[in-house]
Write a protein that holds these residues in place. Sequence first.
Motif, short mmCIF file in Angstrom:
data_model
loop_
_atom_site.label_atom_id
_atom_site.label_comp_id
_atom_site.label_asym_id
_atom_site.label_seq_id
_atom_site.Cartn_x
_atom_site.Cartn_y
_atom_site.Cartn_z
N LYS A 1 -38.23 79.68 98.30
CA LYS A 1 -37.17 80.03 97.34
C LYS A 1 -36.91 78.92 96.34
O LYS A 1 -36.35 79.16 95.28
N LEU A 2 -37.32 77.69 96.66
CA LEU A 2 -37.11 76.56 95.75
C LEU A 2 -38.18 76.47 94.66
O LEU A 2 -37.99 75.78 93.67
N VAL A 3 -39.30 77.14 94.86
CA VAL A 3 -40.41 77.04 93.91
C VAL A 3 -39.99 77.41 92.48
O VAL A 3 -40.29 76.66 91.54
N PRO A 4 -39.29 78.53 92.25
CA PRO A 4 -38.89 78.84 90.87
C PRO A 4 -37.99 77.76 90.25
O PRO A 4 -38.13 77.44 89.06
N PHE A 5 -37.12 77.17 91.06
CA PHE A 5 -36.26 76.09 90.55
C PHE A 5 -37.11 74.88 90.16
O PHE A 5 -36.93 74.29 89.09
N VAL A 6 -38.06 74.52 91.01
CA VAL A 6 -38.94 73.38 90.72
C VAL A 6 -39.76 73.65 89.46
O VAL A 6 -39.92 72.76 88.62
N VAL A 7 -40.27 74.87 89.32
CA VAL A 7 -41.02 75.23 88.11
C VAL A 7 -40.13 75.05 86.88
O VAL A 7 -40.56 74.48 85.86
N ASP A 8 -38.89 75.51 86.95
CA ASP A 8 -37.96 75.36 85.83
C ASP A 8 -37.72 73.89 85.50
O ASP A 8 -37.73 73.50 84.32
N VAL A 9 -37.51 73.06 86.51
CA VAL A 9 -37.27 71.63 86.27
C VAL A 9 -38.49 71.01 85.59
O VAL A 9 -38.35 70.28 84.60
N VAL A 10 -39.66 71.31 86.09
CA VAL A 10 -40.89 70.76 85.49
C VAL A 10 -41.02 71.20 84.04
O VAL A 10 -41.35 70.39 83.16
N LEU A 11 -40.73 72.46 83.76
CA LEU A 11 -40.86 72.95 82.39
C LEU A 11 -39.82 72.34 81.45
O LEU A 11 -40.12 72.09 80.28
N VAL A 12 -38.62 72.07 81.95
CA VAL A 12 -37.61 71.41 81.11
C VAL A 12 -38.04 69.95 80.86
O VAL A 12 -37.87 69.44 79.74
N VAL A 13 -38.63 69.30 81.85
CA VAL A 13 -39.16 67.95 81.64
C VAL A 13 -40.28 67.99 80.60
O VAL A 13 -40.32 67.14 79.69
N VAL A 14 -41.16 68.97 80.69
CA VAL A 14 -42.24 69.10 79.70
C VAL A 14 -41.66 69.32 78.31
O VAL A 14 -42.12 68.71 77.33
N PHE A 15 -40.64 70.17 78.20
CA PHE A 15 -39.96 70.38 76.91
C PHE A 15 -39.45 69.05 76.35
O PHE A 15 -39.65 68.75 75.16
N CYS A 16 -38.83 68.25 77.19
CA CYS A 16 -38.29 66.96 76.74
C CYS A 16 -39.42 65.99 76.37
O CYS A 16 -39.31 65.27 75.37
N LEU A 17 -40.48 65.98 77.17
CA LEU A 17 -41.63 65.13 76.85
C LEU A 17 -42.25 65.50 75.50
O LEU A 17 -42.56 64.62 74.68
N LEU A 18 -42.44 66.79 75.28
CA LEU A 18 -43.01 67.25 74.01
C LEU A 18 -42.13 66.87 72.83
O LEU A 18 -42.62 66.44 71.77
N GLY A 19 -40.83 67.04 73.00
CA GLY A 19 -39.90 66.69 71.93
C GLY A 19 -39.91 65.21 71.61
O GLY A 19 -39.97 64.80 70.44
N ARG A 20 -39.91 64.38 72.64
CA ARG A 20 -39.93 62.94 72.43
C ARG A 20 -41.25 62.51 71.79
O ARG A 20 -41.27 61.69 70.88
N ARG A 21 -42.34 63.09 72.25
CA ARG A 21 -43.65 62.73 71.70
C ARG A 21 -43.77 63.16 70.24
O ARG A 21 -44.33 62.45 69.42
N SER A 22 -43.22 64.32 69.90
CA SER A 22 -43.32 64.81 68.51
C SER A 22 -42.51 63.94 67.55
O SER A 22 -42.76 63.97 66.34
N HIS A 23 -41.57 63.17 68.08
CA HIS A 23 -40.77 62.27 67.24
C HIS A 23 -41.17 60.82 67.43
O HIS A 23 -40.40 59.91 67.08
N GLU B 1 -41.21 58.96 69.98
CA GLU B 1 -40.29 58.19 70.83
C GLU B 1 -40.97 57.93 72.18
O GLU B 1 -41.90 58.64 72.56
N ALA B 2 -40.49 56.92 72.90
CA ALA B 2 -41.05 56.61 74.21
C ALA B 2 -40.96 57.84 75.10
O ALA B 2 -39.92 58.49 75.18
N VAL B 3 -42.06 58.17 75.74
CA VAL B 3 -42.14 59.40 76.52
C VAL B 3 -41.58 59.22 77.92
O VAL B 3 -41.03 60.16 78.49
N LEU B 4 -41.70 58.04 78.48
CA LEU B 4 -41.25 57.81 79.85
C LEU B 4 -40.06 56.86 79.88
O LEU B 4 -39.73 56.22 78.90
N GLY B 5 -39.43 56.80 81.05
CA GLY B 5 -38.35 55.84 81.26
C GLY B 5 -36.99 56.36 80.85
O GLY B 5 -36.71 57.56 80.90
N ALA B 6 -36.15 55.42 80.43
CA ALA B 6 -34.75 55.73 80.13
C ALA B 6 -34.62 56.74 78.98
O ALA B 6 -33.70 57.56 78.99
N GLY B 7 -35.53 56.68 78.02
CA GLY B 7 -35.46 57.63 76.90
C GLY B 7 -35.65 59.06 77.36
O GLY B 7 -34.94 59.96 76.92
#
Length: 128
Positions: free
Chosen positions: A3-25, A27-33
């Motif tokens: 039952k946790l798999v869909p939640f984990v998939v969502d978290v990973v996809l939101v992290v990917v969204f944030c990574l893509l956004g930071r990379r497109s600007h 900005e540092a992709v990892l760490g505090a940013g």
Amino acid sequence: MRKLVPFVVDVVLVVVFCLLGRRSHDEAVLGAGLLRTFWPFGTGLVLGWVIAVAVASGREGASAAKRFDGRTLWPTAVIIWLSTLIGGMLLRAVSGQGVVFSFFLVAASFLGLFLVGWRVVAQAVRTR
């Protein structure tokens, strides 16, 4: 655990969204940013899951939380998507991070594609 798999998939996809956004600007992709970019949307995501479980429980009774399926499109995916988007934008605004209309449109599109899209694909695969 399943039952946790869909939640984990969502978290990973939101992290990917944030990574893509930071990379497109450029900005540092990892760490505090990344954490600074992720926390508002991550909080909105968790809130969306809580709301989705509560809505299912309210409609179907308390035992619905035990049967809750995070893969469903309506209303689960829509609640999670909108909560992640709106909650994330509100938290960004109150924390002094930028919120402009064009970013709202991009975030709405990507989060919708990610959070609703994988469920559409999963449902299509399940119904085959």
